[in-house]
Structures are given as C-alpha cells and as structure tokens.
Write an enzyme that holds these catalytic residues in place. Structure first.
Site, PDB file in Angstrom:
ATOM      1  CB  CYS A   2     -18.255  -0.390 -17.437  1.00 18.40           C
ATOM      2  SG  CYS A   2     -18.309   0.059 -15.689  1.00 18.40           S
TER       3      CYS A   2
ATOM      4  CB  CYS B 151     -18.705   3.190 -21.024  1.00 15.16           C
ATOM      5  SG  CYS B 151     -18.024   4.672 -20.220  1.00 15.16           S
TER       6      CYS B 151
ATOM      7  CB  CYS C 140     -13.918   3.291 -14.318  1.00 11.15           C
ATOM      8  SG  CYS C 140     -14.871   4.811 -14.107  1.00 11.15           S
TER       9      CYS C 140
ATOM     10  CD  GLU D  81      -2.950  -0.863  -0.078  1.00  8.25           C
ATOM     11  OE1 GLU D  81      -3.127   0.289  -0.525  1.00  8.25           O
ATOM     12  OE2 GLU D  81      -3.463  -1.870  -0.581  1.00  8.25           O
TER      13      GLU D  81
END
Length: 371
Positions: free
Chosen positions: A199, A196, A189, A35
DNA sequence: CAAGCGTGGCT
DNA sequence: TAGCCAAGCTT
C-alpha cells in the site's frame, strides 16, 4: 487529518486499472451510465452489461425514447432494477430540462432520479473535471483506515465527518484522485485481508500504525436471512408458449416479467415466511387442486398440473426464496387463452420471445432449461 | 433513519 | 455450506 492525494496519484499512475471501459471516454452519458451500473455492483459484473447497453442505447436521447421493456431487458440479470427505471427517467429529464447535457452543478445533478451525492460528484469530476469528492464504499474504507476512524461507519455523524474528510483530501485533479482511491480500495485496501505491504499509504496510515487494518471499518453489517417460499407456475398453451406477468414498478423485480406466483397460504400469490420446515412446498392432491382453483379464479384458465420440479433456492440480500416450479398445461386451449387475454396484465410468449424480455435471474434459468 | 432493493464471487 | 461483501439511492 493525514493528506494522501500525492501518494495515491503516484501509485495510480503505475498501478491503476486504466483499461476499464468507462475510463476510455469523456462522454458524460457513458460515464453516468457506468456510475449507475457500478452502484453496489462489482466491476466484473458490470462490464458485459455496460458494453451491451451502450451499444443498444448510445445517447441520452436513445435511452429517453426507448421502450421501458428494452431498458429492463438490457438490465436483466444485473440486479437492483430500480436503477434501470430511474436511469431512463433521468435520461428523459436530461433531455427535457437540461438540453440533453448532464447538469454541471452537483445540486442540479442530484435532482436526477438515481443520482445521489457520490454519483453526481463522480460524473462531474470525470466528465467535466470539477473538483468534487466521492464517498463510496471504497473511498469510505480507505479514509476510515488511513485516519483510524473507530466510530460507527453508518452513523450520520461519522458519514458527515467522512464527507468533510473526503472534500478536504480531494485535490484539484479530483478525476484522477477519485479513480485512484477506488482502485486502492478494490485492489489493496480490500474489506478483508488488506494488502498493507503493497500500500502506498502505509507510511501514513493510522490503522496500520495501530495494527487495526483488519478490524476497521467497525461493525459493518447485520444479517437477517429470513426464508420465504413460493411456487412459480409455468403455464404452457398448446403452442408451447408460456404465460408471463409484468410486475409492478414497486417492490422486488419491479417492472420485470415473471412467472405467476402461488402459495396456498397467501391468496395473493405473495411468498410466505417458511420457518425451517421439513418440506414447505410439498406435492400432494390437495395442492394440485388448489393450483387448479387458483388458475381458474385468478386467470380464468382451466388447467391440469403436469408435475413439480425440484426445490430450488435464490438468495437475496435480505432473505432467501425457496421455490418450486409447477408445470401446467391448459385443458381448454383456445377458449382459455381468449379469457386470459381479456382479463390479464400478462401475456403469452414463445420461448425465444420470453427470453428476450427483462426477466429475474431465477425465472430466466427456469425458462432456459425448458426451452 | 432504517429498511428495501439483486446478483455473483469468494472464503 | 452459509455468511460476507460490492463504484448507493429511495422511501
């Protein structure tokens, strides 16, 4: 509010990047390290650093006890070096205050240097299965589009609204959901030209319905590409060793080893703004005399300028650095070295030793070329 | 709260 | 080429 968790998790099961290295572990240290490395940094850049770092420093204790120079050498080239210094401080705090375990509440996790709300949430969800929502660039973009949020994404109010949305949308399986929304943001995205058609949220996406996919998020970035210029001094002794200085923790390249910097207009050696001039780092007799004077005054070295390399450019987020490397030799070898060793925070390194240090990328390139 | 903090890939 | 962007946090 439009729920998206079920569609996301279904899509993720078939299309997610399940093979990512940090998705093969449940070790909180490894998950936390990933992270930190992934902050503002793309997956492909992180992969080799992550493997090398874990191999060398595989535990909280190992990182806590390592010399800072080793930590920075492992981070060298990855950028945002405060992350590396903070990571070591965080490991020391985990060992000292949390019995060698990553804290199990977000409040406690956020006391670790370099761990903000999103990072804390990501680790708690992935390592411990907590129901914690993240809000990184990917999640933010997905939420803004799926809910067609037109307000300024940077404003405090919008951020508050996005955090509330993120928490409301995050299901019990926060671990899976967090990975899913990040993968959707990275693969479908995307910032520009979102796919799209592929998606899983298309049917419920407000931005898609309103034809706003390409427009949102609004007003992302303001740029200022001020140019600064500086000379890097590549001073070599009789044995071919080069002189490097360790930079202070604060500021750019904090804690890394660097060639001495010089500019005639700033006695300190700080880079100076260079508005579009013809040749802001021109070579002439005056410059060479200034360099000799600088080395004598700053380092007690009697030197001779051997030549100037071609102008180069290094681009940062906030400015671009134009620089030329000046090759310099010592006039009075042994005596000069003694003076320098006494006076300075710097050291002489052979080529191999220098390249093993934590170096800024342009300095590493310079030294690699001449090794 | 705006600015500072790296680097590499893509268009 | 030069601008844009990326799994943010600190001050």
């Amino acid at each position: 509010m439009i729920p998206i968790a079920d569609s996301l998790l279904t899509w993720y099961a078939d299309n997610g990047r399940h093979e990512l290295p940090w998705r093969q572990t449940q070790d909180s240290y490894a998950l936390w390290l990933a992270e930190i490395m992934l902050q503002q940094t793309q997956v492909e850049s992180v992969k080799p650093y992550y493997a090398r770092f874990l191999q060398a420093l595989p535990s909280w204790e190992a990182l806590a006890r390592a010399p800072q120079d080793q930590v920075l050498a492992l981070w060298s080239g990855l950028g945002y070096y405060a992350r590396a210094r903070n990571a070591q401080r965080a490991a020391q705090k985990v060992c000292a205050d949390f019995a060698g375990q990553f804290p199990d509440t977000r409040e406690a996790a956020e006391t670790l240097p370099g761990v903000g709300r999103s990072t804390a949430a990501a680790v708690l969800a992935s390592a411990y299965g907590h129901q914690e929502a993240i809000l990184d660039a990917n999640a933010r973009r997905v939420l803004i589009r799926s809910q067609a949020i037109r307000s300024d994404p940077k404003s405090t109010r919008t951020l508050q609204q996005l955090w509330e949305l993120a928490e409301a949308l995050t299901p019990t399986d926060a671990h899976g959901y967090n990975q899913a929304i990040q993968d959707l943001g990275a693969m479908i995205c995307t910032p520009r030209h979102p796919r799209c058609d592929a998606c899983p949220l298309q049917h419920s996406c407000k931005a898609y319905a309103e034809g706003l996919g390409e427009q949102l998020p609004l007003g992302l970035r303001k740029r200022t590409t001020q140019a600064r210029c500086v000379f890097f001094l590549q001073i070599e002794d009789g044995d071919g060793r080069v002189f490097l200085e360790k930079r202070p923790d604060s500021g750019i390249w904090g804690g890394l080893w660097c060639l001495p910097q010089f500019h005639p207009q700033s006695g300190s050696g700080q880079p100076v703004p260079c508005p579009a001039q013809q040749d802001p780092l021109a070579d002439d007799v005056v410059l060479r005399e200034q360099v000799r004077h600088f080395c004598a005054a700053q380092y007690g070295l009697a030197v001779e300028v051997q030549g100037l390399m071609a102008m180069q450019k290094h681009v940062f987020t906030h400015f671009q650095l134009h620089f030329r490397c000046i090759h310099i030799g010592l006039q009075e070898d042994l005596q000069a070295i003694k003076v320098a060793d006494r006076v300075l925070s710097g050291c002489w390194f052979g080529s191999e030793a220098a390249l093993a240090k934590g170096l800024p990328t342009p300095i590493r390139k310079i030294l690699r070329r001449s090794s």
